[in-house]
Design an enzyme around this catalytic site. Structure first.
Site, PDB file in Angstrom:
ATOM      1  N   SER A   1     -50.575  -9.012 -35.139  1.00  0.00           N
ATOM      2  CA  SER A   1     -51.953  -9.355 -34.788  1.00  0.00           C
ATOM      3  C   SER A   1     -52.032 -10.202 -33.520  1.00  0.00           C
ATOM      4  CB  SER A   1     -52.582 -10.122 -35.949  1.00  0.00           C
ATOM      5  OG  SER A   1     -53.907 -10.462 -35.640  1.00  0.00           O
TER       6      SER A   1
ATOM      7  N   LYS B   1     -56.131  -7.415 -33.869  1.00  0.00           N
ATOM      8  CA  LYS B   1     -56.507  -8.784 -33.513  1.00  0.00           C
ATOM      9  C   LYS B   1     -57.342  -9.327 -34.672  1.00  0.00           C
ATOM     10  CE  LYS B   1     -57.350 -12.424 -31.066  1.00  0.00           C
ATOM     11  NZ  LYS B   1     -56.263 -13.405 -31.027  1.00  0.00           N
TER      12      LYS B   1
ATOM     13  N   LEU C   1     -58.785 -17.473 -31.414  1.00  0.00           N
ATOM     14  CA  LEU C   1     -59.260 -16.349 -32.221  1.00  0.00           C
ATOM     15  C   LEU C   1     -60.458 -15.615 -31.623  1.00  0.00           C
ATOM     16  CD1 LEU C   1     -58.687 -18.062 -35.651  1.00  0.00           C
ATOM     17  CD2 LEU C   1     -57.381 -16.148 -34.752  1.00  0.00           C
TER      18      LEU C   1
ATOM     19  N   ASN D   1     -56.513  -7.543 -39.628  1.00  0.00           N
ATOM     20  CA  ASN D   1     -56.237  -8.977 -39.758  1.00  0.00           C
ATOM     21  C   ASN D   1     -57.575  -9.699 -39.877  1.00  0.00           C
ATOM     22  OD1 ASN D   1     -55.809 -11.808 -38.329  1.00  0.00           O
ATOM     23  ND2 ASN D   1     -53.792 -11.162 -39.038  1.00  0.00           N
TER      24      ASN D   1
ATOM     25  N   CYS E   1     -56.185 -21.010 -40.425  1.00  0.00           N
ATOM     26  CA  CYS E   1     -57.448 -21.441 -39.827  1.00  0.00           C
ATOM     27  C   CYS E   1     -58.046 -22.514 -40.709  1.00  0.00           C
ATOM     28  CB  CYS E   1     -58.496 -20.342 -39.766  1.00  0.00           C
ATOM     29  SG  CYS E   1     -57.910 -18.718 -39.631  1.00  0.00           S
TER      30      CYS E   1
ATOM     31  N   ILE F   1     -43.611 -14.977 -39.986  1.00  0.00           N
ATOM     32  CA  ILE F   1     -44.430 -16.168 -39.890  1.00  0.00           C
ATOM     33  C   ILE F   1     -45.521 -16.037 -38.810  1.00  0.00           C
ATOM     34  CG2 ILE F   1     -42.604 -17.735 -40.643  1.00  0.00           C
ATOM     35  CD1 ILE F   1     -42.116 -18.456 -37.695  1.00  0.00           C
TER      36      ILE F   1
ATOM     37  N   GLY G   1     -40.425 -13.564 -33.078  1.00  0.00           N
ATOM     38  CA  GLY G   1     -39.413 -13.470 -32.033  1.00  0.00           C
ATOM     39  C   GLY G   1     -38.617 -12.186 -31.977  1.00  0.00           C
TER      40      GLY G   1
HETATM   41  C1  FMN Z   1     -51.543 -14.455 -27.846  1.00  0.00           C
HETATM   42  C2  FMN Z   1     -51.346 -14.400 -29.338  1.00  0.00           C
HETATM   43  C3  FMN Z   1     -52.450 -14.162 -30.172  1.00  0.00           C
HETATM   44  C4  FMN Z   1     -52.290 -14.114 -31.556  1.00  0.00           C
HETATM   45  N1  FMN Z   1     -53.383 -13.865 -32.351  1.00  0.00           N
HETATM   46  C5  FMN Z   1     -53.229 -13.792 -33.708  1.00  0.00           C
HETATM   47  C6  FMN Z   1     -54.343 -13.478 -34.568  1.00  0.00           C
HETATM   48  O1  FMN Z   1     -55.464 -13.223 -34.108  1.00  0.00           O
HETATM   49  N2  FMN Z   1     -54.127 -13.456 -35.936  1.00  0.00           N
HETATM   50  C7  FMN Z   1     -52.885 -13.702 -36.473  1.00  0.00           C
HETATM   51  O2  FMN Z   1     -52.736 -13.646 -37.693  1.00  0.00           O
HETATM   52  N3  FMN Z   1     -51.821 -13.963 -35.676  1.00  0.00           N
HETATM   53  C8  FMN Z   1     -51.956 -14.029 -34.319  1.00  0.00           C
HETATM   54  N4  FMN Z   1     -50.853 -14.295 -33.510  1.00  0.00           N
HETATM   55  C9  FMN Z   1     -49.533 -14.534 -34.143  1.00  0.00           C
HETATM   56  C10 FMN Z   1     -48.653 -13.298 -34.097  1.00  0.00           C
HETATM   57  O3  FMN Z   1     -49.234 -12.224 -34.806  1.00  0.00           O
HETATM   58  C11 FMN Z   1     -47.254 -13.597 -34.666  1.00  0.00           C
HETATM   59  O4  FMN Z   1     -47.388 -14.065 -35.992  1.00  0.00           O
HETATM   60  C12 FMN Z   1     -46.475 -14.645 -33.881  1.00  0.00           C
HETATM   61  O5  FMN Z   1     -46.741 -14.523 -32.498  1.00  0.00           O
HETATM   62  C13 FMN Z   1     -44.968 -14.568 -34.108  1.00  0.00           C
HETATM   63  O6  FMN Z   1     -44.430 -13.308 -33.742  1.00  0.00           O
HETATM   64  P1  FMN Z   1     -43.778 -12.998 -32.286  1.00  0.00           P
HETATM   65  O7  FMN Z   1     -42.791 -14.066 -32.000  1.00  0.00           O
HETATM   66  O8  FMN Z   1     -43.184 -11.618 -32.420  1.00  0.00           O
HETATM   67  O9  FMN Z   1     -44.921 -13.024 -31.327  1.00  0.00           O
HETATM   68  C14 FMN Z   1     -51.001 -14.329 -32.127  1.00  0.00           C
HETATM   69  C15 FMN Z   1     -49.913 -14.554 -31.286  1.00  0.00           C
HETATM   70  C16 FMN Z   1     -50.055 -14.586 -29.913  1.00  0.00           C
HETATM   71  C17 FMN Z   1     -48.848 -14.837 -29.043  1.00  0.00           C
END
Ligand code: FMN
Ligand code: FAD
Ligand code: FES
Lengths: 269, 308
Positions: free
Chosen positions: B23, B47, B75, B101, B132, B193, B247
């Protein structure tokens, strides 16, 4: 949309001023012709630095039978731009582009003021041949803190000779051209009777804001190339937004980087 | 060896492969269609959507860090109506597995998003973003208080029969307690996470890099923490399906999360660095399976061997 992620090679590099240089990348295979004002996100291939790719405006593009040549101009401001100055020639490079919305070259008409500050010249230099083909007349306002920081003067003079434009230089310290900030010099000339159908600008935010002010006061349209920090350059991280007139946001990497000044809510900027 | 079977099941939901877009990093599903076609992924998590459009946080919203990034996007989203009207029909027509999401400022807002989606049809499941603040009761994050989380999950559970995932916050004081609470409330699976709270400072301007001062850390910097958390929850609740993320950049990273206990994985920040990363991860996962004589990727889940 024409966006692609391709591998290129660092083909040439040339110093422009003491803290800026040009890069030429050799693209193998297909790459859509960028519109002036569009940008690419690049990083050395394979490595893990920098974490994000970096955005650079297209300063030139040519194709031959086997691929393309992409020209960029870079000002050294931090680790990534410093690294590009030292990267060995022939290094493989990942190039994502062309990205975003460029200048409305197809609608350009009459007489344009092109206003570049700092490292704002690349998209305007790239736009000039297309403008000249359309018979658009142009004045290029080129600003810098001091004479030694004027980027691309040589190239601009050549373009002025071949496509009949004029160059107006301004430096903050008066060491070259007129003394003063470029938007002030621009407005002084408009006061003195210069007529422009549109102002196209690229450079630091403070300058763009001042150009937008001039445009508003003089009832001239302005097209500004904005810069913001970018993680993706693709429209999905929402990290690069600016407030839109009438509410909401514009993504600099998608709705921009070239945005009509009247679409921005400057009061929330 | 024949082509390995990459299909997996996450709490009753079948996915063609275990790689989903996380997301907030893939738009609403079609934004990167030209560089990473969504139907080639195991699924797409949208998103975060709220009942009404949301403008999000002031700028600057993002900062680069060592092996990662911070974000405080706040958000921003188009609202559930616009998504259901403008994007969902195309995703459904294209056969994309869509996980919506969901977030809100109150339990009622979460439920409102789900109810709106239920009228649209074609959605594969929901993921609750519980990182949130609950504005309706003092601002405590839903995901930090097991009792609040259980209640929220139950309310959402009652609004849909589709798969319901709860996305756990790594910032919760007791991760396993929140995991148990989500399951007690009726979650079919847990994803973990979300981002880890962090901060960056510009030393010359002596100011925080983000307008909101604090933001969420993502990217390879968080991978070892995410892996530990997935494994911890898997040990405590071995029967609960998990979706691992944090990651992931390569096929081997995905394998690591599956070995730790995840049935599927999500990829977020890596897409920013290279838009086709998820397609490469799927190929690398298949290559790993071939190399290790693994017929079914699903058999990797929880297959970690302890050091005796
Ligand atoms: C720019 C950005 C926006 C994000 N927006 C959301 C969101 O709207 N809802 C949500 O549950 N997680 C959101 N996340 C979290 C990611 O879905 C994910 O849990 C987190 O980035 C860890 O994974 P990654 O290291 O692969 O990015 C967002 C992350 C980033 C970097
Ligand atoms: C659409 C677009 C087009 C661009 N075109 C060019 C170009 O043609 N030539 C050129 O030299 N530069 C251009 N830039 C700016 C360039 O991307 C940054 O200078 C570069 O990312 C800095 O990287 P760094 O690691 O060297 O410095 P960093 O350490 O990342 O940054 C050094 C300083 O620059 C600021 N900064 C970082 N990224 C940006 C950014 N994207 N915009 C504004 N300030 C930033 C930082 O806040 C910091 O103060 C463009 C940026 C955008 C968004
Ligand atoms: S840089 Fe990610 S949305 Fe513009």
């Amino acid at each position: 949309m024409g966006r692609r992620n391709v591998t290129a090679r660092l083909a040439a590099r040339r110093d422009l001023t003491e803290d800026s240089f040009s890069l030429r990348l050799r693209l193998e295979g297909a790459f859509d012709r960028p519109i002036p004002g569009q940008f690419v996100m690049i990083r050395p291939a394979g490595g893990s630095q920098p974490f994000w790719r970096r955005a650079f405006s297209v300063a030139g593009f040519e194709t031959d039978g086997a691929g393309g040549w992409l020209d960029l101009m870079v000002k050294i401001v931090g680790p990534a731009t410093q690294a590009w100055h030292e990267l060995p020639l022939h290094t493989p490079v990942e190039v994502l582009g062309p990205l975003g919305a460029g200048y409305p070259v197809d609608q350009a008409h009459g007489r344009l003021a092109l206003i570049a500050g700092g490292i704002g010249l690349p998209p305007l230099v790239y736009a000039i041949p297309g403008l000249a083909r359309r018979g658009v007349r142009w004045d290029l306002y080129l600003g810098a803190a001091t004479a030694s920081r004027l980027v691309g003067l040589e190239e601009c003079s050549r373009l002025a000779d071949t496509s009949g434009g004029r160059i107006i230089i301004a430096t903050d310290d008066g060491s070259a051209g007129e003394r003063g900030l470029i938007p002030v010099v621009l407005e002084r000339r408009i006061d003195a009777g210069e007529l422009y159908d549109s102002l196209w600008s690229c450079g630091p935010m403070a300058m763009l804001r001042a150009v937008a002010e001039v445009a508003r006061r003089r009832h001239i349209e302005a097209q500004l190339a904005l810069e913001e920090r970018m993680a993706c350059g693709l429209g999905v991280c929402l990290g690069c937004v600016v407030p839109a007139a009438g509410g909401g946001h514009l993504r600099v990497c998608r709705e921009g980087p070239v945005i009509d000044a009247s679409r921005i809510d400057w009061s929330r900027m | 060896m024949t082509t390995p079977d990459l299909s997996v099941t996450v709490g009753g939901l079948e996915l063609a492969n275990p790689v989903l877009a996380a997301s907030g990093t893939f738009g609403y599903g079609l934004d990167l269609d030209d560089l990473c076609p969504p139907e080639r992924l195991g699924g797409v998590v949208t998103k975060g959507l709220s009942p009404k459009p949301k403008a999000g946080a002031p700028m600057p919203r993002i900062a680069e860090t060592a092996c990662g990034m911070l974000n405080a996007i706040g958000l921003e989203n188009v609202g559930v109506d616009a998504f259901c009207r403008d994007t969902l029909p195309t995703l459904v027509e294209r056969g994309v597995t869509v996980i919506v999401n969901v977030f809100g400022a109150s339990p009622a807002e979460y439920r409102a998003v789900i109810q709106r989606c239920e009228t649209a049809g074609g959605i594969a499941g929901y993921e609750l973003n519980v990182s949130c603040p609950n504005v309706s009761s003092g601002g405590m994050e839903f995901g930090h208080d097991p009792a609040l989380l259980e209640e929220l999950t139950r309310l959402c559970r009652d609004a849909t029969r589709r798969p319901l995932w709860v996305k756990l916050s790594p910032n919760a004081p007791d991760l396993v307690a929140t995991a148990r609470a989500a399951v007690a409330g009726g979650a079919d699976a847990l994803s973990l996470i979300n981002t880890i709270r962090g901060m960056a400072i510009d030393p010359y301007r002596r100011r925080p890099e983000l307008a909101r001062t604090f933001g969420g850390l993502s990217g390879p910097a968080v991978l070892p923490i995410a892996l530990r958390m997935v494994h911890e929850v898997h040990r405590a609740l071995p029967a609960v399906p998990l979706v691992g993320l944090g990651g992931i950049e390569t096929g081997l990273d995905a394998v690591r999360f599956m070995l730790a206990g995840a049935s599927a994985v999500q990829v977020g920040t890596a897409t920013f660095r290279r838009p086709d990363t998820m397609l490469r991860i799927i190929d690398e996962l298949a290559a790993y399976c071939r190399k290790t004589n693994t017929d079914r990727a699903a058999s990797l889940t929880g297959a970690l061997e302890e050091i005796s």
